[in-house]
Structures are given as C-alpha cells and as structure tokens.
Design an enzyme around this catalytic site. Sequence first.
Site, PDB file in Angstrom:
ATOM      1  N   ARG A   1      11.692  -2.363   5.124  1.00  0.00           N
ATOM      2  CA  ARG A   1      12.148  -2.106   6.501  1.00  0.00           C
ATOM      3  C   ARG A   1      12.698  -3.385   7.135  1.00  0.00           C
ATOM      4  O   ARG A   1      11.940  -4.246   7.602  1.00  0.00           O
ATOM      5  CB  ARG A   1      10.995  -1.535   7.329  1.00  0.00           C
ATOM      6  CG  ARG A   1      10.670  -0.077   6.948  1.00  0.00           C
ATOM      7  CD  ARG A   1       9.424   0.416   7.602  1.00  0.00           C
ATOM      8  NE  ARG A   1       8.220  -0.255   7.118  1.00  0.00           N
ATOM      9  CZ  ARG A   1       6.998  -0.065   7.591  1.00  0.00           C
ATOM     10  NH1 ARG A   1       6.808   0.773   8.576  1.00  0.00           N
ATOM     11  NH2 ARG A   1       5.965  -0.710   7.067  1.00  0.00           N
TER      12      ARG A   1
ATOM     13  N   ASN B   1       1.506  -7.889  -2.832  1.00  0.00           N
ATOM     14  CA  ASN B   1       0.756  -7.029  -1.921  1.00  0.00           C
ATOM     15  C   ASN B   1       1.381  -5.642  -1.746  1.00  0.00           C
ATOM     16  O   ASN B   1       0.662  -4.673  -1.497  1.00  0.00           O
ATOM     17  CB  ASN B   1       0.657  -7.744  -0.558  1.00  0.00           C
ATOM     18  CG  ASN B   1       0.284  -6.813   0.569  1.00  0.00           C
ATOM     19  OD1 ASN B   1      -0.890  -6.458   0.730  1.00  0.00           O
ATOM     20  ND2 ASN B   1       1.271  -6.368   1.347  1.00  0.00           N
TER      21      ASN B   1
ATOM     22  N   TYR C   1      -4.323   6.789  -7.597  1.00  0.00           N
ATOM     23  CA  TYR C   1      -4.349   5.509  -6.866  1.00  0.00           C
ATOM     24  C   TYR C   1      -5.345   4.553  -7.521  1.00  0.00           C
ATOM     25  O   TYR C   1      -5.042   3.373  -7.754  1.00  0.00           O
ATOM     26  CB  TYR C   1      -4.700   5.739  -5.391  1.00  0.00           C
ATOM     27  CG  TYR C   1      -4.804   4.435  -4.618  1.00  0.00           C
ATOM     28  CD1 TYR C   1      -3.679   3.664  -4.382  1.00  0.00           C
ATOM     29  CD2 TYR C   1      -6.043   3.969  -4.156  1.00  0.00           C
ATOM     30  CE1 TYR C   1      -3.760   2.446  -3.695  1.00  0.00           C
ATOM     31  CE2 TYR C   1      -6.141   2.765  -3.473  1.00  0.00           C
ATOM     32  CZ  TYR C   1      -4.998   2.002  -3.245  1.00  0.00           C
ATOM     33  OH  TYR C   1      -5.085   0.800  -2.578  1.00  0.00           O
TER      34      TYR C   1
ATOM     35  N   GLY D   1     -11.964  -3.351   0.321  1.00  0.00           N
ATOM     36  CA  GLY D   1     -12.410  -1.980   0.592  1.00  0.00           C
ATOM     37  C   GLY D   1     -11.586  -1.446   1.748  1.00  0.00           C
ATOM     38  O   GLY D   1     -10.372  -1.671   1.809  1.00  0.00           O
TER      39      GLY D   1
HETATM   40  P1  NDP Z   1       0.394  -0.938   4.895  1.00  0.00           P
HETATM   41  O1  NDP Z   1       0.948   0.432   4.727  1.00  0.00           O
HETATM   42  O2  NDP Z   1       0.012  -1.391   6.242  1.00  0.00           O
HETATM   43  O3  NDP Z   1       1.404  -2.009   4.257  1.00  0.00           O
HETATM   44  C1  NDP Z   1       2.044  -1.777   3.034  1.00  0.00           C
HETATM   45  C2  NDP Z   1       3.181  -2.771   2.864  1.00  0.00           C
HETATM   46  O4  NDP Z   1       3.776  -2.554   1.574  1.00  0.00           O
HETATM   47  C3  NDP Z   1       4.263  -2.574   3.903  1.00  0.00           C
HETATM   48  O5  NDP Z   1       4.711  -3.828   4.343  1.00  0.00           O
HETATM   49  C4  NDP Z   1       5.372  -1.853   3.140  1.00  0.00           C
HETATM   50  O6  NDP Z   1       6.625  -2.260   3.670  1.00  0.00           O
HETATM   51  C5  NDP Z   1       5.181  -2.426   1.736  1.00  0.00           C
HETATM   52  N1  NDP Z   1       5.715  -1.553   0.694  1.00  0.00           N
HETATM   53  C6  NDP Z   1       5.276  -0.320   0.354  1.00  0.00           C
HETATM   54  N2  NDP Z   1       6.054   0.196  -0.619  1.00  0.00           N
HETATM   55  C7  NDP Z   1       6.993  -0.745  -0.894  1.00  0.00           C
HETATM   56  C8  NDP Z   1       8.083  -0.799  -1.794  1.00  0.00           C
HETATM   57  N3  NDP Z   1       8.367   0.224  -2.616  1.00  0.00           N
HETATM   58  N4  NDP Z   1       8.854  -1.917  -1.823  1.00  0.00           N
HETATM   59  C9  NDP Z   1       8.580  -2.939  -0.990  1.00  0.00           C
HETATM   60  N5  NDP Z   1       7.566  -2.958  -0.121  1.00  0.00           N
HETATM   61  C10 NDP Z   1       6.789  -1.859  -0.066  1.00  0.00           C
HETATM   62  O7  NDP Z   1      -0.871  -0.995   3.913  1.00  0.00           O
HETATM   63  P2  NDP Z   1      -1.885  -2.174   3.547  1.00  0.00           P
HETATM   64  O8  NDP Z   1      -1.539  -3.427   4.216  1.00  0.00           O
HETATM   65  O9  NDP Z   1      -3.246  -1.636   3.723  1.00  0.00           O
HETATM   66  O10 NDP Z   1      -1.613  -2.277   1.977  1.00  0.00           O
HETATM   67  C11 NDP Z   1      -1.222  -3.471   1.339  1.00  0.00           C
HETATM   68  C12 NDP Z   1      -1.829  -3.512  -0.050  1.00  0.00           C
HETATM   69  O11 NDP Z   1      -3.237  -3.528   0.059  1.00  0.00           O
HETATM   70  C13 NDP Z   1      -1.497  -2.304  -0.933  1.00  0.00           C
HETATM   71  O12 NDP Z   1      -1.265  -2.764  -2.245  1.00  0.00           O
HETATM   72  C14 NDP Z   1      -2.764  -1.465  -0.879  1.00  0.00           C
HETATM   73  O13 NDP Z   1      -2.915  -0.659  -2.010  1.00  0.00           O
HETATM   74  C15 NDP Z   1      -3.806  -2.563  -0.809  1.00  0.00           C
HETATM   75  N6  NDP Z   1      -5.111  -2.181  -0.294  1.00  0.00           N
HETATM   76  C16 NDP Z   1      -5.256  -1.626   0.928  1.00  0.00           C
HETATM   77  C17 NDP Z   1      -6.504  -1.305   1.404  1.00  0.00           C
HETATM   78  C18 NDP Z   1      -6.738  -0.634   2.715  1.00  0.00           C
HETATM   79  O14 NDP Z   1      -7.831  -0.075   2.921  1.00  0.00           O
HETATM   80  N7  NDP Z   1      -5.805  -0.679   3.655  1.00  0.00           N
HETATM   81  C19 NDP Z   1      -7.706  -1.612   0.609  1.00  0.00           C
HETATM   82  C20 NDP Z   1      -7.426  -2.182  -0.686  1.00  0.00           C
HETATM   83  C21 NDP Z   1      -6.183  -2.485  -1.096  1.00  0.00           C
HETATM   84  P3  NDP Z   1       7.922  -1.325   3.844  1.00  0.00           P
HETATM   85  O15 NDP Z   1       7.429   0.053   4.155  1.00  0.00           O
HETATM   86  O16 NDP Z   1       8.666  -1.997   4.962  1.00  0.00           O
HETATM   87  O17 NDP Z   1       8.622  -1.432   2.545  1.00  0.00           O
HETATM   88  C1  8X3 Z   2      -7.780   1.076  -0.427  1.00  0.00           C
HETATM   89  C2  8X3 Z   2      -9.258   1.204  -0.254  1.00  0.00           C
HETATM   90  O1  8X3 Z   2     -11.218   2.800  -0.590  1.00  0.00           O
HETATM   91  O2  8X3 Z   2      -9.264   3.615   0.644  1.00  0.00           O
HETATM   92  O3  8X3 Z   2      -7.478   0.557  -1.673  1.00  0.00           O
HETATM   93  O4  8X3 Z   2      -9.139   3.317  -1.737  1.00  0.00           O
HETATM   94  S1  8X3 Z   2      -9.714   2.813  -0.487  1.00  0.00           S
END
Ligand code: NDP
Ligand code: 8X3
Length: 253
Positions: free
Chosen positions: A36, A87, A153, A184
């Site tokens: 974005r 990330n 996932y 988590g």
């Molecule tokens: P958000 O949805 O807030 O952020 C996700 C980010 O990833 C956004 O900036 C999005 O940007 C980017 N993104 C997604 N798909 C793509 C793509 N195809 N290409 C480029 N960028 C991409 O989620 P989180 O911050 O929570 O997630 C970040 C990471 O942390 C992920 O890998 C998630 O699996 C992991 N995670 C999250 C947890 C949670 O509970 N929230 C727990 C454990 C791990 P844009 O849409 O602009 O491309």
């Molecule tokens: C994101 C944490 O527990 O929602 O990875 O899968 S959980």
Amino acid sequence: MKHKICMVTGATSGIGEACARKFAGAGYDLIITARRAELLDKLAGELEKEGVKVLSLCFDVRDREACREAVAGIGPEWSDIDVLINNAGLALGLEAEYEGDFADWDGMIDTNVKGLLNITRMIVPGMVERDRGHVINIGSVAGDAAYAGGAIYCATKAAVKTISDGLRIDVAGTRVRVTNLKPGLVETNFSNVRFHGDGERAARVYEGIKPLTGDDIADVALYAASAPEHVQIAEVLILATHQASGSVVVRKK
Ligand code: NDP
Ligand code: 8X3
C-alpha cells in the site's frame, strides 16, 4: 558516520510498522516495503520529519519479478543492509482444514513462505559477501503446534521456523545471525485481515486479555539486533501473560 540500515517488509501496519519506528528511533536508516503505497508514503514522511533517512519500496513479496526489480533498484547507498526483518505475512480464514478456501491457502503459503524466501534469497547473499548482517524472521507461536482452524497458517509458521534454522546452519561460517521471533496474540490488523474485514469478529480475538502490541515485538527485535556480535538470539517465543500456547488463552470477563 554512516548509519546502519534496516529493511522491514510489511512496514505499513502492526509489527512491521512498529519495527520500522523502533529501529529508526535507535538510529538506523530504514528501507520500508509493502503493497500500500499511500501508507508507505505516510510512514516515510513521518520518519523523515524526525530526521530519519528512508527508502520506500512498494511491491508484493509474492511477485518474484517485482521483488527482483525492487531489490535491483536499491542503489549503492542503501545496499549494505545490516538487518532484514522478514515480517510481511498474514493469516486468511479459520476454517477446518477439510473446508478451507484454496485462495486463502495460496495467499498464506505464497506470502508467508515463498515471499519470505524471495526476499531472503535476494538480500542474504550481500550479507554473506560482507560477512555481516542479521535476518529476523517473524514466525509465530502458531508454528509450534496446530490449533483449530489454523492448520495452513500454522504450517506456514512452522515452515518459517525450519527456514530460519536452515539458514542459520548455512551461514554459520559467517558473521550473519538469524533470529526467529515467535509472537502470540498481538493486536494489529492481523485478525481483520484473517476474517476478511469482519471487524467485530476480529475484536473478539483480543477480548478478555491484554494482548501484545507491535511495539512489544519490536523491542525484542531491537534487543536481538543490538546483542554483542558473538551472541545470536536464535529464537524467542513472546506471549501475552494470559496466553500459554497457540490454543490456551485465559480470558477475564
Ligand atoms: P498486519 O496485518 O497489521 O500487518 C501485515 C503487514 O504485512 C502489512 O504491512 C502488509 O502490508 C504486509 N503484507 C501482507 N501481505 C503482503 C504482501 N503480499 N506483500 C508485501 N507486504 C505484505 O499484521 P501483523 O503486523 O500482525 O503481522 C505481521 C507479521 O507478524 C505476519 O507475518 C504475521 O503472521 C506475524 N504474526 C502476527 C501475530 C499477531 O497476533 N498479530 C502473531 C504472530 C505472528 P500491505 O497490506 O500494505 O502490503
Ligand atoms: C498469530 C498468532 O495465535 O493468532 O501468529 O496464530 S495466532
């Protein structure tokens, strides 16, 4: 003096945005990436106002050619990347495995596994050549064990663990470090994306507990990156206090 450079994929929201802000605050120049453009521009503008040097790259990590083009366009001023935070990622859906949506599966596997590999394959050779660098992969507690409706996932995050372990083995003769961070429940846009924009269902995920924040995860990422050169923080599991595993959460009424 030349600042260190940190590249964060998925920097427009949640954990990635928090990492970008945290590393900027610690004196790093930032390469921020996501799909974005307007959100990337907004973050870049805010950081630049604080005197941080920022390079924004707008591309989809699933698109290997777009990754190649973006990385090829990184000029010499930006190419010595010290820290890569892989990330960008997402969960899509929470259906039983035998009822899952094929497009959701492709989205998770292509982003969380193949997208992470695309960037790793393109950035790590420079680190190996310079004999310096740090890859921080954002895995998850979900990679430790499957939970109901989360099989695909969880499998992608188990893959992130194995990919991190394998890379660590492959670079062990260099000064490149590899960290797998396993958060988590972190309250970000994650559940909104998982439930395809159903905000009420997303909010329920965090009801009755105090969830982690992106900033909590960014703190640990910066800690790992700031450890002395001979110290490799290989893996960290970070849970909210009332979460014990991917499927055990004690909620207070
Ligand atoms: P958000 O949805 O807030 O952020 C996700 C980010 O990833 C956004 O900036 C999005 O940007 C980017 N993104 C997604 N798909 C793509 C793509 N195809 N290409 C480029 N960028 C991409 O989620 P989180 O911050 O929570 O997630 C970040 C990471 O942390 C992920 O890998 C998630 O699996 C992991 N995670 C999250 C947890 C949670 O509970 N929230 C727990 C454990 C791990 P844009 O849409 O602009 O491309
Ligand atoms: C994101 C944490 O527990 O929602 O990875 O899968 S959980």
